[in-house]
Write a protein that holds these residues in place. Structure first.
Motif, mmCIF file in Angstrom:
data_model
loop_
_atom_site.group_PDB
_atom_site.id
_atom_site.type_symbol
_atom_site.label_atom_id
_atom_site.label_comp_id
_atom_site.label_asym_id
_atom_site.label_seq_id
_atom_site.Cartn_x
_atom_site.Cartn_y
_atom_site.Cartn_z
ATOM 1 N N HIS A 273 0.856 -1.193 0.000
ATOM 2 C CA HIS A 273 0.000 0.000 0.000
ATOM 3 C C HIS A 273 0.890 1.240 0.000
ATOM 4 O O HIS A 273 1.590 1.503 0.985
ATOM 5 C CB HIS A 273 -0.879 -0.023 1.251
ATOM 6 N N PRO A 274 0.903 2.025 -1.076
ATOM 7 C CA PRO A 274 1.856 3.131 -1.179
ATOM 8 C C PRO A 274 1.553 4.320 -0.271
ATOM 9 O O PRO A 274 2.428 5.158 -0.052
ATOM 10 C CB PRO A 274 1.750 3.539 -2.653
ATOM 11 N N ILE A 275 0.341 4.408 0.246
ATOM 12 C CA ILE A 275 0.003 5.518 1.148
ATOM 13 C C ILE A 275 0.131 5.086 2.606
ATOM 14 O O ILE A 275 0.681 5.813 3.444
ATOM 15 C CB ILE A 275 -1.416 6.050 0.858
ATOM 16 N N GLU A 276 -0.346 3.897 2.923
ATOM 17 C CA GLU A 276 -0.236 3.374 4.283
ATOM 18 C C GLU A 276 1.145 2.775 4.576
ATOM 19 O O GLU A 276 1.466 2.496 5.728
ATOM 20 C CB GLU A 276 -1.308 2.301 4.514
ATOM 21 N N ASN A 277 1.952 2.574 3.526
ATOM 22 C CA ASN A 277 3.305 2.009 3.659
ATOM 23 C C ASN A 277 3.307 0.656 4.375
ATOM 24 O O ASN A 277 4.098 0.401 5.283
ATOM 25 C CB ASN A 277 4.238 2.984 4.392
ATOM 26 N N ARG A 278 2.399 -0.218 3.939
ATOM 27 C CA ARG A 278 2.300 -1.565 4.497
ATOM 28 C C ARG A 278 2.000 -2.552 3.380
ATOM 29 O O ARG A 278 1.372 -2.206 2.398
ATOM 30 C CB ARG A 278 1.155 -1.661 5.523
ATOM 31 N N GLU A 279 2.466 -3.796 3.569
ATOM 32 C CA GLU A 279 2.102 -4.855 2.633
ATOM 33 C C GLU A 279 0.841 -5.542 3.135
ATOM 34 O O GLU A 279 0.687 -5.771 4.329
ATOM 35 C CB GLU A 279 3.223 -5.882 2.479
ATOM 36 N N PHE A 280 -0.042 -5.881 2.196
ATOM 37 C CA PHE A 280 -1.283 -6.569 2.535
ATOM 38 C C PHE A 280 -1.400 -7.853 1.723
ATOM 39 O O PHE A 280 -0.946 -7.932 0.582
ATOM 40 C CB PHE A 280 -2.495 -5.682 2.235
ATOM 41 N N PHE A 281 -2.038 -8.847 2.331
ATOM 42 C CA PHE A 281 -2.342 -10.089 1.642
ATOM 43 C C PHE A 281 -3.735 -10.533 2.058
ATOM 44 O O PHE A 281 -4.032 -10.609 3.257
ATOM 45 C CB PHE A 281 -1.329 -11.178 1.984
ATOM 46 N N PHE A 282 -4.597 -10.798 1.073
ATOM 47 C CA PHE A 282 -5.949 -11.232 1.360
ATOM 48 C C PHE A 282 -6.251 -12.502 0.573
ATOM 49 O O PHE A 282 -5.784 -12.669 -0.553
ATOM 50 C CB PHE A 282 -6.961 -10.141 0.976
ATOM 51 N N GLU A 283 -7.054 -13.377 1.192
ATOM 52 C CA GLU A 283 -7.490 -14.596 0.537
ATOM 53 C C GLU A 283 -9.004 -14.685 0.596
ATOM 54 O O GLU A 283 -9.635 -14.147 1.507
ATOM 55 C CB GLU A 283 -6.887 -15.826 1.213
ATOM 56 N N SER A 284 -9.573 -15.395 -0.381
ATOM 57 C CA SER A 284 -11.018 -15.582 -0.434
ATOM 58 C C SER A 284 -11.317 -17.016 -0.855
ATOM 59 O O SER A 284 -10.800 -17.485 -1.880
ATOM 60 C CB SER A 284 -11.642 -14.601 -1.440
ATOM 61 N N SER A 285 -12.140 -17.701 -0.073
ATOM 62 C CA SER A 285 -12.530 -19.069 -0.414
ATOM 63 C C SER A 285 -13.471 -19.061 -1.610
ATOM 64 O O SER A 285 -14.214 -18.097 -1.837
ATOM 65 C CB SER A 285 -13.229 -19.727 0.772
ATOM 66 N N ILE A 286 -13.451 -20.154 -2.376
ATOM 67 C CA ILE A 286 -14.354 -20.235 -3.523
ATOM 68 C C ILE A 286 -15.802 -20.238 -3.039
ATOM 69 O O ILE A 286 -16.110 -20.743 -1.963
ATOM 70 C CB ILE A 286 -14.059 -21.480 -4.392
ATOM 71 N N PRO A 287 -16.723 -19.674 -3.831
ATOM 72 C CA PRO A 287 -18.129 -19.582 -3.418
ATOM 73 C C PRO A 287 -18.845 -20.938 -3.523
ATOM 74 O O PRO A 287 -18.309 -21.922 -4.034
ATOM 75 C CB PRO A 287 -18.716 -18.567 -4.385
ATOM 76 N N ASN A 288 -20.090 -20.937 -3.044
ATOM 77 C CA ASN A 288 -20.854 -22.189 -2.915
ATOM 78 C C ASN A 288 -21.023 -22.941 -4.227
ATOM 79 O O ASN A 288 -20.964 -24.177 -4.247
ATOM 80 C CB ASN A 288 -22.228 -21.908 -2.299
ATOM 81 N N ASP A 289 -21.255 -22.221 -5.334
ATOM 82 C CA ASP A 289 -21.509 -22.949 -6.581
ATOM 83 C C ASP A 289 -20.274 -23.712 -7.050
ATOM 84 O O ASP A 289 -20.373 -24.822 -7.587
ATOM 85 C CB ASP A 289 -22.058 -22.017 -7.669
ATOM 86 N N MET A 290 -19.087 -23.155 -6.824
ATOM 87 C CA MET A 290 -17.871 -23.868 -7.182
ATOM 88 C C MET A 290 -17.610 -25.023 -6.220
ATOM 89 O O MET A 290 -17.137 -26.092 -6.627
ATOM 90 C CB MET A 290 -16.673 -22.917 -7.246
ATOM 91 N N GLU A 291 -17.944 -24.823 -4.944
ATOM 92 C CA GLU A 291 -17.818 -25.921 -3.972
ATOM 93 C C GLU A 291 -18.736 -27.083 -4.357
ATOM 94 O O GLU A 291 -18.342 -28.252 -4.297
ATOM 95 C CB GLU A 291 -18.165 -25.427 -2.565
#
Length: 299
Positions: A273-291
């Motif tokens: 993040h160039p303004i907050e000066n922090r690295e971020f990592f986010f994950e998202s599980s696949i939705p119900n139809d793919m499950e």
């Protein structure tokens, strides 16, 4: 209402024109500086209005008030619940459901992620318009970055062009790949006679997709994909090109026997993040139809 950013000048930054500091250190575009000057913004140093030819001194307090942003007439605000993964003054990271277009079309002005975001902004007195950093097809689900204001959008888009944003996708494809990992490096362009469909073609734009098989499911595979480029329909076109279209993706040769939309999900995103000066990592599980599709293939 204005959006304001403030900085304190360090000793190594003193002695230069304010213009050079804003352009080269804070990466504010020339167009944004012109908008500030001519469309109701303001530049101050130590509480006093100045021109960009002001020469900075150590410990000066610089503040930039960006002009108000106008919401496009194409975007109709509407109350769709937003799955917000992260939010600060500059950025939203949301988990987009399938069947929701990112932006409205001429024929369908109602019902879009852009409209849902603008409704959220209006309800929470956030004075911005919609700035997507990356876009997902209507039927693709998963993580999206939305810059709240023009300055943040410029920074994140520049970062994306410099490969500073790493995104991975999860897909269910037809067939079993001969190699469990590989790269598709084939240019993509618009198919002649179509305003929607893309194809691999020699005069297209460079497109690079890396894939890795996570699970083999009979005559199907669960794969992870990482993009070096972000062409329209890139994953869908590349996987179809190598003979393994996405399940549910009838535009590119997939079938809807297991799932009613292309089985593609934006599953992770990493960035600094160039303004907050922090690295971020986010994950998202696949939705119900793919499950459900995976469950049917495993049974």
């Amino acid at each position: 209402m204005h959006h304001t950013l403030e900085w304190k000048i360090k000793e190594v930054e003193s002695g230069q024109f304010l213009r050079d500091y804003l352009l080269h250190i804070k990466k504010i575009s020339r167009k944004a500086l012109a908008d500030i000057k001519f469309h109701g913004g303001e530049i101050k140093v130590n509480g006093e209005s100045v021109t960009v030819r002001y020469i900075l001194r150590t410990d000066d307090h610089v503040s930039i008030a960006f002009p108000p942003e106008k919401v496009s007439d194409w975007i109709r605000p509407h109350a769709v619940p937003l799955n917000i993964v992260y939010e600060d003054s500059h950025l939203l990271v949301v988990n987009k459901p399938p069947q929701l277009p990112t932006i409205p079309s001429r024929d369908h002005l109602e019902g879009s992620l852009a409209g849902a975001v603008i409704y959220y902004y209006q309800e929470n007195n956030i004075p911005f318009t919609f700035h997507a950093v990356n876009r997902l097809d209507k039927d693709t689900s998963g993580l999206m970055m939305i810059a709240k204001h023009r300055y943040a959008h410029d920074l994140f888009v520049r970062m994306q062009k410099e490969k500073g944003i790493q995104r991975s996708y999860t897909a269910i494809i037809h067939g079993e790949l001969s190699k469990h990992s590989g790269t598709v490096n084939e240019p993509i362009g618009r198919r002649e006679g179509s305003i929607i469909e893309r194809e691999v073609r020699t005069d297209g734009q460079m497109a690079i997709t890396h894939y890795q098989v996570k699970e083999t499911l009979g005559n199907a595979s669960l794969v992870e994909l990482i993009l070096d480029t972000g062409r329209t329909h890139q994953i869908r076109v590349h996987m179809s090109y190598i003979g393994h279209p996405l399940m549910g993706d009838t535009l590119y040769g997939g079938k809807k026997e297991i799932i009613e939309r292309q089985a593609l999900h934006s599953s992770s995103i990493r960035f600094f993040h160039p303004i907050e000066n922090r690295e971020f990592f986010f994950e998202s599980s696949i939705p119900n139809d793919m499950e459900e599709a995976l469950k049917a293939l495993r049974d």
